[in-house]
Design a protein around this motif. Structure first.
Motif, PDB file in Angstrom:
ATOM      1  N   MET A   8     -11.436  -9.577   1.423  1.00 40.56           N
ATOM      2  CA  MET A   8     -10.805 -10.392   0.397  1.00 40.56           C
ATOM      3  C   MET A   8      -9.300 -10.275   0.585  1.00 40.56           C
ATOM      4  N   GLU A   9      -8.602 -11.365   0.352  1.00 41.97           N
ATOM      5  CA  GLU A   9      -7.147 -11.376   0.489  1.00 41.97           C
ATOM      6  C   GLU A   9      -6.554 -12.089  -0.725  1.00 41.97           C
ATOM      7  N   LEU A  10      -5.571 -11.438  -1.353  1.00 47.09           N
ATOM      8  CA  LEU A  10      -4.918 -12.012  -2.528  1.00 47.09           C
ATOM      9  C   LEU A  10      -3.413 -11.995  -2.329  1.00 47.09           C
ATOM     10  N   ALA A  11      -2.762 -13.092  -2.671  1.00 50.15           N
ATOM     11  CA  ALA A  11      -1.298 -13.175  -2.591  1.00 50.15           C
ATOM     12  C   ALA A  11      -0.712 -12.852  -3.958  1.00 50.15           C
ATOM     13  N   SER A  12       0.493 -12.270  -3.943  1.00 47.50           N
ATOM     14  CA  SER A  12       1.169 -11.912  -5.189  1.00 47.50           C
ATOM     15  C   SER A  12       2.672 -12.090  -5.026  1.00 47.50           C
ATOM     16  N   PRO A  13       3.369 -12.457  -6.096  1.00 46.03           N
ATOM     17  CA  PRO A  13       4.828 -12.534  -6.027  1.00 46.03           C
ATOM     18  C   PRO A  13       5.499 -11.154  -6.143  1.00 46.03           C
ATOM     19  N   ILE A  14       4.718 -10.111  -6.382  1.00 46.49           N
ATOM     20  CA  ILE A  14       5.244  -8.751  -6.553  1.00 46.49           C
ATOM     21  C   ILE A  14       5.524  -8.146  -5.169  1.00 46.49           C
ATOM     22  N   PRO A  15       6.684  -7.499  -4.969  1.00 42.99           N
ATOM     23  CA  PRO A  15       6.980  -6.852  -3.683  1.00 42.99           C
ATOM     24  C   PRO A  15       5.959  -5.749  -3.354  1.00 42.99           C
ATOM     25  N   PRO A  16       5.703  -5.501  -2.064  1.00 35.69           N
ATOM     26  CA  PRO A  16       4.682  -4.534  -1.659  1.00 35.69           C
ATOM     27  C   PRO A  16       4.831  -3.138  -2.271  1.00 35.69           C
ATOM     28  N   ALA A  17       6.029  -2.560  -2.262  1.00 37.32           N
ATOM     29  CA  ALA A  17       6.196  -1.193  -2.772  1.00 37.32           C
ATOM     30  C   ALA A  17       5.833  -1.102  -4.253  1.00 37.32           C
ATOM     31  N   LYS A  18       6.249  -2.081  -5.025  1.00 35.36           N
ATOM     32  CA  LYS A  18       5.973  -2.083  -6.466  1.00 35.36           C
ATOM     33  C   LYS A  18       4.481  -2.310  -6.731  1.00 35.36           C
ATOM     34  N   LEU A  19       3.878  -3.217  -5.983  1.00 27.88           N
ATOM     35  CA  LEU A  19       2.458  -3.493  -6.151  1.00 27.88           C
ATOM     36  C   LEU A  19       1.621  -2.284  -5.755  1.00 27.88           C
ATOM     37  N   PHE A  20       1.970  -1.622  -4.656  1.00 30.21           N
ATOM     38  CA  PHE A  20       1.236  -0.438  -4.216  1.00 30.21           C
ATOM     39  C   PHE A  20       1.336   0.668  -5.260  1.00 30.21           C
ATOM     40  N   LYS A  21       2.519   0.861  -5.803  1.00 30.57           N
ATOM     41  CA  LYS A  21       2.712   1.901  -6.821  1.00 30.57           C
ATOM     42  C   LYS A  21       1.798   1.637  -8.013  1.00 30.57           C
ATOM     43  N   ALA A  22       1.770   0.410  -8.501  1.00 26.84           N
ATOM     44  CA  ALA A  22       0.951   0.081  -9.674  1.00 26.84           C
ATOM     45  C   ALA A  22      -0.539   0.057  -9.341  1.00 26.84           C
ATOM     46  N   PHE A  23      -0.909  -0.609  -8.244  1.00 28.90           N
ATOM     47  CA  PHE A  23      -2.307  -0.843  -7.906  1.00 28.90           C
ATOM     48  C   PHE A  23      -3.007   0.400  -7.355  1.00 28.90           C
ATOM     49  N   VAL A  24      -2.228   1.319  -6.757  1.00 28.46           N
ATOM     50  CA  VAL A  24      -2.828   2.508  -6.153  1.00 28.46           C
ATOM     51  C   VAL A  24      -2.334   3.786  -6.836  1.00 28.46           C
TER      52      VAL A  24
END
Length: 158
Positions: A8-24
């Motif tokens: 599965m692949e999802l696009a987001s307007p959130i930058p990678p570092a911020k998304l990784f911090k929140a999502f992981v």
């Protein structure tokens, strides 16, 4: 025993570092806060949060399942990758031996991200997983991803 894989692949307007911090990295406290109907709590049973750590996830009132144990298989904070496995719990439904996930967050267009998720279901015996079951799993994962994304968009300092 068989292995069923889906990506599965999802696009987001959130930058990678911020998304990784929140999502992981912050997911164990963030998801119960923003989606308590899905996940009530996550607690570490063994380990320090790195590879080998065992966590107990207790699902919320809106879930058909009670809980699962998951093991962190790998985490790379610099390259935004996270690997974990569901190793025990009623979500395995006596039909699945384990489920392994590989999450990678890559730079996307305009400063955003692409979140790639590969899931591998290792089944017991001749068990088959239906397209409906896979679709339901994808929808739940996508809803959780979108909830985190919405939270970050509404709370830019989070």
């Amino acid at each position: 025993m068989g292995v069923i894989t889906y990506d599965m692949e999802l696009a987001s307007p959130i930058p990678p570092a911020k998304l990784f911090k929140a999502f992981v990295l912050d997911a164990d406290t963030l998801i119960p806060k923003i989606m308590p109907q899905a996940i009530k709590s996550v607690e570490i049973l063994e380990g320090d949060g790195g590879p080998g750590t065992i966590k107990l996830t207790t699902f919320g009132e809106g879930s058909q399942f009670k809980s699962v144990k998951q093991r962190i298989d790998g985490i790379d904070k610099e390259n935004f990758t996270y690997n974990y496995s569901i190793i025990e719990g009623d979500a395995l439904q006596d039909a699945i031996e384990s489920i392994s996930y590989e999450v990678q967050i890559l730079p996307g267009a305009d400063g955003g991200s692409i979140c790639k998720n590969s899931s591998k279901y290792t089944t017991k015996g001749d068990t088959q997983i239906t397209e409906e079951q896979i679709k339901a799993g994808k929808e739940k994962a996508s809803a959780m991803f979108k909830a985190i994304e919405s939270y970050l968009l509404a709370n830019p300092d989070a």
